[in-house]
Motif scaffolding. Structure first.
Motif, PDB file in Angstrom:
ATOM      1  N   LEU A 198     -35.640  -8.973  22.981  1.00 57.26           N
ATOM      2  CA  LEU A 198     -36.853  -9.737  23.258  1.00 57.26           C
ATOM      3  C   LEU A 198     -36.630 -10.752  24.378  1.00 57.26           C
ATOM      4  O   LEU A 198     -37.508 -10.967  25.218  1.00 57.26           O
ATOM      5  CB  LEU A 198     -37.321 -10.460  21.983  1.00 57.26           C
ATOM      6  CG  LEU A 198     -37.933  -9.564  20.896  1.00 57.26           C
ATOM      7  CD1 LEU A 198     -38.121 -10.334  19.589  1.00 57.26           C
ATOM      8  CD2 LEU A 198     -39.281  -9.012  21.376  1.00 57.26           C
ATOM      9  N   TRP A 199     -35.469 -11.410  24.410  1.00 54.48           N
ATOM     10  CA  TRP A 199     -35.187 -12.347  25.496  1.00 54.48           C
ATOM     11  C   TRP A 199     -35.135 -11.624  26.843  1.00 54.48           C
ATOM     12  O   TRP A 199     -35.602 -12.154  27.860  1.00 54.48           O
ATOM     13  CB  TRP A 199     -33.864 -13.067  25.251  1.00 54.48           C
ATOM     14  CG  TRP A 199     -33.974 -14.242  24.306  1.00 54.48           C
ATOM     15  CD1 TRP A 199     -33.431 -14.374  23.069  1.00 54.48           C
ATOM     16  CD2 TRP A 199     -34.697 -15.459  24.551  1.00 54.48           C
ATOM     17  NE1 TRP A 199     -33.764 -15.580  22.519  1.00 54.48           N
ATOM     18  CE2 TRP A 199     -34.528 -16.282  23.418  1.00 54.48           C
ATOM     19  CE3 TRP A 199     -35.451 -15.934  25.618  1.00 54.48           C
ATOM     20  CZ2 TRP A 199     -35.110 -17.547  23.316  1.00 54.48           C
ATOM     21  CZ3 TRP A 199     -36.034 -17.202  25.519  1.00 54.48           C
ATOM     22  CH2 TRP A 199     -35.859 -17.987  24.381  1.00 54.48           C
ATOM     23  N   GLN A 200     -34.619 -10.410  26.841  1.00 52.07           N
ATOM     24  CA  GLN A 200     -34.573  -9.638  28.090  1.00 52.07           C
ATOM     25  C   GLN A 200     -35.962  -9.187  28.504  1.00 52.07           C
ATOM     26  O   GLN A 200     -36.338  -9.255  29.679  1.00 52.07           O
ATOM     27  CB  GLN A 200     -33.639  -8.445  27.919  1.00 52.07           C
ATOM     28  CG  GLN A 200     -32.167  -8.829  27.772  1.00 52.07           C
ATOM     29  CD  GLN A 200     -31.277  -7.634  27.510  1.00 52.07           C
ATOM     30  OE1 GLN A 200     -31.673  -6.683  26.827  1.00 52.07           O
ATOM     31  NE2 GLN A 200     -30.066  -7.656  28.051  1.00 52.07           N
ATOM     32  N   LYS A 201     -36.743  -8.755  27.513  1.00 50.31           N
ATOM     33  CA  LYS A 201     -38.068  -8.194  27.808  1.00 50.31           C
ATOM     34  C   LYS A 201     -39.082  -9.290  28.154  1.00 50.31           C
ATOM     35  O   LYS A 201     -39.827  -9.175  29.143  1.00 50.31           O
ATOM     36  CB  LYS A 201     -38.542  -7.394  26.600  1.00 50.31           C
ATOM     37  CG  LYS A 201     -39.956  -6.858  26.741  1.00 50.31           C
ATOM     38  CD  LYS A 201     -40.383  -6.129  25.460  1.00 50.31           C
ATOM     39  CE  LYS A 201     -41.827  -5.660  25.547  1.00 50.31           C
ATOM     40  NZ  LYS A 201     -42.271  -5.010  24.276  1.00 50.31           N
ATOM     41  N   LEU A 202     -39.148 -10.356  27.350  1.00 55.91           N
ATOM     42  CA  LEU A 202     -40.192 -11.367  27.499  1.00 55.91           C
ATOM     43  C   LEU A 202     -39.846 -12.436  28.525  1.00 55.91           C
ATOM     44  O   LEU A 202     -40.727 -13.005  29.166  1.00 55.91           O
ATOM     45  CB  LEU A 202     -40.476 -12.041  26.148  1.00 55.91           C
ATOM     46  CG  LEU A 202     -40.993 -11.118  25.033  1.00 55.91           C
ATOM     47  CD1 LEU A 202     -41.084 -11.874  23.719  1.00 55.91           C
ATOM     48  CD2 LEU A 202     -42.374 -10.566  25.409  1.00 55.91           C
ATOM     49  N   ALA A 203     -38.545 -12.749  28.649  1.00 52.63           N
ATOM     50  CA  ALA A 203     -38.143 -13.816  29.552  1.00 52.63           C
ATOM     51  C   ALA A 203     -37.396 -13.307  30.779  1.00 52.63           C
ATOM     52  O   ALA A 203     -37.178 -14.063  31.723  1.00 52.63           O
ATOM     53  CB  ALA A 203     -37.258 -14.823  28.807  1.00 52.63           C
ATOM     54  N   GLY A 204     -37.000 -12.046  30.756  1.00 56.30           N
ATOM     55  CA  GLY A 204     -36.257 -11.504  31.877  1.00 56.30           C
ATOM     56  C   GLY A 204     -34.853 -12.056  31.998  1.00 56.30           C
ATOM     57  O   GLY A 204     -34.268 -12.040  33.089  1.00 56.30           O
ATOM     58  N   LEU A 205     -34.302 -12.554  30.887  1.00 62.49           N
ATOM     59  CA  LEU A 205     -32.955 -13.103  30.951  1.00 62.49           C
ATOM     60  C   LEU A 205     -31.928 -11.983  31.107  1.00 62.49           C
ATOM     61  O   LEU A 205     -31.983 -10.979  30.397  1.00 62.49           O
ATOM     62  CB  LEU A 205     -32.635 -13.894  29.669  1.00 62.49           C
ATOM     63  CG  LEU A 205     -33.166 -15.325  29.576  1.00 62.49           C
ATOM     64  CD1 LEU A 205     -32.806 -15.926  28.229  1.00 62.49           C
ATOM     65  CD2 LEU A 205     -32.598 -16.182  30.703  1.00 62.49           C
ATOM     66  N   PRO A 206     -30.965 -12.143  32.012  1.00 62.61           N
ATOM     67  CA  PRO A 206     -29.912 -11.123  32.159  1.00 62.61           C
ATOM     68  C   PRO A 206     -28.944 -11.201  30.973  1.00 62.61           C
ATOM     69  O   PRO A 206     -28.773 -12.262  30.364  1.00 62.61           O
ATOM     70  CB  PRO A 206     -29.221 -11.517  33.464  1.00 62.61           C
ATOM     71  CG  PRO A 206     -29.474 -12.985  33.595  1.00 62.61           C
ATOM     72  CD  PRO A 206     -30.832 -13.228  33.007  1.00 62.61           C
ATOM     73  N   PRO A 207     -28.320 -10.090  30.631  1.00 62.01           N
ATOM     74  CA  PRO A 207     -27.411 -10.065  29.470  1.00 62.01           C
ATOM     75  C   PRO A 207     -26.310 -11.114  29.533  1.00 62.01           C
ATOM     76  O   PRO A 207     -25.890 -11.644  28.498  1.00 62.01           O
ATOM     77  CB  PRO A 207     -26.828  -8.654  29.516  1.00 62.01           C
ATOM     78  CG  PRO A 207     -27.836  -7.838  30.278  1.00 62.01           C
ATOM     79  CD  PRO A 207     -28.446  -8.765  31.276  1.00 62.01           C
TER      80      PRO A 207
END
Length: 884
Positions: free
Chosen positions: A138-147
């Motif tokens: 969800l952090w990757q999808k909604l916020a675009g945060l890199p791993p």
């Protein structure tokens, strides 16, 4: 961005997203596990625990919080503090992880022009619970945060529960990278100074058992509804948005330091020693004033003790900065001005707050003088014994009894060239903390397994009919015995009964619960107590007198009518006395607690100093005039805002529903928020008689009174007493005081004459004892147990005998036995001391024979024991020692 703007944007963001804005709760809630509210979710605990249905699906609040576990560490670092504000958004079975992450990300990263905080998305890091793959996605999808900016952590860091069996769940924490100048690279797991946590999102989905998942134990179940609980540190966000290094430099906190600089003439940042003192003042001023504002007064236990320590540390730190004038009132004004825009109660209740803190400062300055004398005495003893270290128990006594923090004792010792046994002090402190932790652990039982009530709450709240009727038809919804649901209960058993409707009042608002019966065909239950669970469920504790009560049974709940008459008189009388206090003493005399039952009331109120007899009489007269005027009693309902607009008085620490009940007696003269039962006209209260007035803590007084028939009976007893005295003294009733005063004066004269005779007798016996002195090789011993001489007379006689011995080397040892106890006095002449006979050193010689101990100086010593039969042996031991 100023702190008030940070708060405003948080509320507006979540209000736009369908959340109900809930005001901060008082720091004092009816929660057995907490001294103070210490997290934003505390006021919502009943909803998370399932003890009560939530009145809204989603809510947001900015909660004032106090955590006091590290009071002694505050100031030593820029991280420790006791007061902070926690902004949070909450979902009760509505949205879950995705929306919680989305809402937080939008507020944190949205530009300031668009109402957000404007943090750089490229400097945001998050942590997630070690196996929460869903949160990572969800952090990757909604916020675009890199791993690489999403880090996994174990349960100690990223799992949350309440510390007791109940709801819990994994966390996801939001961090902001402050830059390489604040620490090393590598994300939160590498350096939490550089990467500052600003927000914790708790995904409440588990039911934990006795062992917490924080330590690797699996949950025992899944919650029927998933909830969200988040907490954003307002002060931490302020640090970042104001471009300062720590909380003490943010706008609302720095204002207190600025005032301390102005008063002391010193500057924050010049040296670390003074900086610690500035930080203590800034933090404790905020927490102390907020606690006082919520109704707490300084005391010697519980919340009052914590508050006292906070306020006294401010005074002590100010003195060490060189400020000699009183300071608490000044710092209170700064806190009011800075925090008032977010907490209006600080402004409206400031008169009481100012009165409380000024009184505490005056009391502490007196204590400081007394404590300083204790320190001087202890330091003198150390120096006279040739030592250089103040014992740890003395430092602990100064800390525990006189409120001296260890750093004050260290500084005072250093000024006199002494050190302090810090290890001994810290050992005693550790023991005290261990006791406190054990007490805190015991408190946590207050949120044990409430499943049995939760099931009954799901059937709906109990309908209270007691305002309209004394007898109510009802159905037994549940029977509880020793925490477990049972189907039935028979004669002689004590069980809890939950009804769908009841006329029996549950104890609350200071009013005792109703007495009465619950009956059905062949069944009679005596109601012993009635309590509320989650403010919605009436739980009747009953004793089964006859028959068998069964779940689902139709019954009749009956209030004892005589009890209710007295209860109404007691509660309405409390309101009348409160109004009378405010009329006589002024608006600062606000109620801070009460208890009433049929015929009796007690009321605690904020006030400094005792009430004179004339003032008590005036309060009693105003109360009874209100009764005589037959004032109408009116009940009104409205919102809390309606009540505030009308000027209704709300009680500190109480939690109110959206719709509140107001009780008015005589118009605005007495208007209070109240859920109790009341008379319909003030004349129904009957006479009000004050029977006592006393102190129950610093700045808090208590009045007690009888009302109705109990007041009449009390006055009848007083009349009978006066008549009996008049008969014994053979004077009219009105002359009793004068005659008693004359008798007391005669007794005082007689006692003086007796003292003179006793003194003359002692002088004559002193000569007799001295003449009988035993010559032990040139040293004379007077050892005896004179009959009828004890206490100060024994000491006086010993000194007189010593004087009669003149310049002879001599020892006088006198004993007195009474009630299986023995007291003694030893005196030595100057010539005896020249021969090495010291009174204090002779005590251990004979002390064991009488099971006693004592001490004193070389010329005079005294003490006591528990074995009067050993007096002859004690004298023999003395004789042997002198002959040596």
């Amino acid at each position: 961005m100023q702190t008030h703007e940070i708060i405003k944007r948080f509320r507006e963001h979540f209000e736009r997203n369908g959340h109900t804005v809930v005001p901060s709760a008082s720091l004092i809630l009816d929660d057995p596990t907490l001294l103070f509210v210490n997290a934003g979710m505390v006021q919502f605990k009943p909803y998370f625990l399932g003890e009560a249905p939530a009145p809204y699906k989603r809510a947001t609040s900015v909660q004032k919080c106090v955590r006091t576990g590290d009071i002694d560490e505050v100031g030593k670092t820029a991280r420790h503090l006791t007061f902070f504000q926690m902004a949070g958004n909450f979902s009760f079975g509505d949205y879950f992880k995705a929306d919680a992450i989305r809402f937080a990300w939008e507020l944190v990263t949205k530009s300031q022009d668009e109402g957000g905080y404007g943090f750089d998305p490229n400097r945001i890091w998050v942590t997630v619970y070690q196996n929460d793959d869903e949160a990572i996605e969800l952090w990757q999808k909604l916020a675009g945060l890199p791993p690489e900016r999403i880090q996994r952590r174990d349960g100690l860091d990223n799992y949350w529960d309440m510390g007791v069996p109940g709801p819990g769940g994994p966390c996801s924490e939001i961090y902001y990278d402050r830059g390489p100048e604040f620490g090393k690279d590598g994300g939160p797991i590498a350096d939490e100074d550089r990467y500052m946590e600003i927000w914790n999102l708790v995904f409440m989905q588990d039911l934990r058992g006795e062992q917490s998942p924080k330590y690797g134990h699996p949950p025992i179940g899944v919650l029927p509804a998933k909830n969200i609980d988040t907490g954003m540190g307002v002060e931490r966000v302020a640090i970042l948005l104001q471009g300062v290094d720590n909380i003490y430099e943010t706008d609302l906190v720095r204002a207190v330091i600025n005032k301390a600089e102005e008063l002391s003439g010193k500057r924050y940042g010049d040296n670390e020693v003074d900086d610690v003192r500035f930080r203590v003042i800034a933090d404790h001023a905020r927490s102390g004033i907020m606690i006082v504002s919520d109704g707490v007064s300084p005391g010697n236990e519980g919340r009052g003790y914590v508050l006292r320590r906070l306020l006294r540390r401010i005074v002590r730190s100010s003195r060490l900065l060189g400020i000699t004038e009183p300071v608490l009132g000044t710092f209170a004004q700064v806190v009011r001005d800075e925090m008032g825009p977010s907490y209006p109660d600080l402004v409206t209740g400031f008169e009481r707050t100012l009165s409380v803190v000024q009184a505490e400062e005056n009391a502490f300055l007196t204590t400081l003088t007394a404590g300083s004398r204790i320190f001087e005495t202890a330091a003198g003893e150390v120096r006279s014994a040739g030592g250089t270290v103040l014992p740890g128990d003395k430092a602990f006594q100064l800390h525990d009894t006189y409120g001296f923090p260890i750093d004050l004792t260290l500084e005072m010792a250093s000024e006199q060239g002494l050190k302090v046994d810090e290890d001994g002090f810290r050992k005693l402190m550790a023991e005290q903390r261990a006791r406190a932790k054990a007490d805190a652990a015991a408190r946590k039982t207050g949120h044990g397994d409430k499943t049995v009530y939760r099931e009954l709450l799901e059937l709906g709240a109990t309908e209270f009919t007691g305002y309209q009727e004394l007898d109510t038809e009802a159905t037994v919804r549940g029977l509880i015995r020793e925490g477990q649901r049972v189907r039935s209960a028979g004669e002689g058993e004590i069980v809890e009964v939950v009804l769908d409707r009841t006329s029996l009042y549950a104890e609350s608002g200071g009013q005792d619960s109703d007495a009465g019966l619950i009956v059905a065909d062949g069944v009679e239950l005596e109601v012993v107590d009635v309590q509320k669970v989650a403010r919605k469920l009436w739980v009747h504790q009953v004793r089964v007198r006859h028959g068998e009560v069964v779940e689902g049974q139709h019954v009749l709940a009956k209030v004892d009518p005589e009890w209710r008459v007295g209860a109404r008189q007691g509660h309405s009388g409390t309101h009348v006395v409160h109004a009378a206090l405010r009329q006589v003493l002024g608006p600062k005399a606000l109620q801070s607690g009460s208890y009433n039952k049929p015929g009796y009331l007690r009321l605690d109120f904020a006030w400094q100093g005792g009430l004179s007899p004339e003032t008590r009489s005036e309060i009693e007269e105003v109360s009874n005039l209100a009764v005589r005027k037959d004032l109408p009693v009116k009940v009104m309902y409205g919102t809390i805002e309606d009540a505030q607009r009308l000027g209704a008085i709300a009680l500190f620490g109480e939690t109110y529903d959206e719709t509140v009940r107001m009780v008015e007696i005589g118009g605005p003269w007495s208007l209070e928020l109240c859920g109790g039962t009341h008379v319909e006209h003030s004349s129904q209260i009957g006479p009000i008689t004050l029977i006592g007035e006393s102190s129950v803590g610093s700045g808090v007084r208590r009045v007690e009174a009888y009302v109705g028939m109990e007041a009449f009976q009390y006055l009848a007893q007083e009349r009978a007493l006066v008549q009996n005295l008049a008969g014994m003294l053979k004077v009219p009733d009105a002359e009793v005081p004068a005659r008693v005063e004359a008798l007391v004066e005669r007794l005082r004269v007689a006692e003086k004459e007796l003292d003179k005779l006793r003194g003359a007798q002692l002088l004559s016996s002193a000569g007799t004892l001295a003449d009988a002195a035993e010559d032990l090789g040139g040293t004379f011993l007077v050892a005896a147990a004179p009959a009828g001489v004890s206490g100060n007379d024994l000491r006086t006689l010993a000194v007189d005998v010593r004087g009669k011995l003149g310049d002879k080397p001599g020892v006088v040892a006198l004993f007195s036995a009474a009630d299986d106890k023995v007291s003694f006095v030893v005196a030595t002449t100057a010539a005896g001391r020249d021969k090495g006979l010291a009174a204090g050193k002779l005590v251990p010689v004979f002390g064991p024979a009488i099971g006693g101990r004592g001490g004193g100086k070389p010329d005079l010593a005294q003490g006591g024991g528990t074995q009067p039969g050993g007096i002859p042996d004690a004298i023999a031991a003395l004789r042997t020692e002198i002959q040596k």
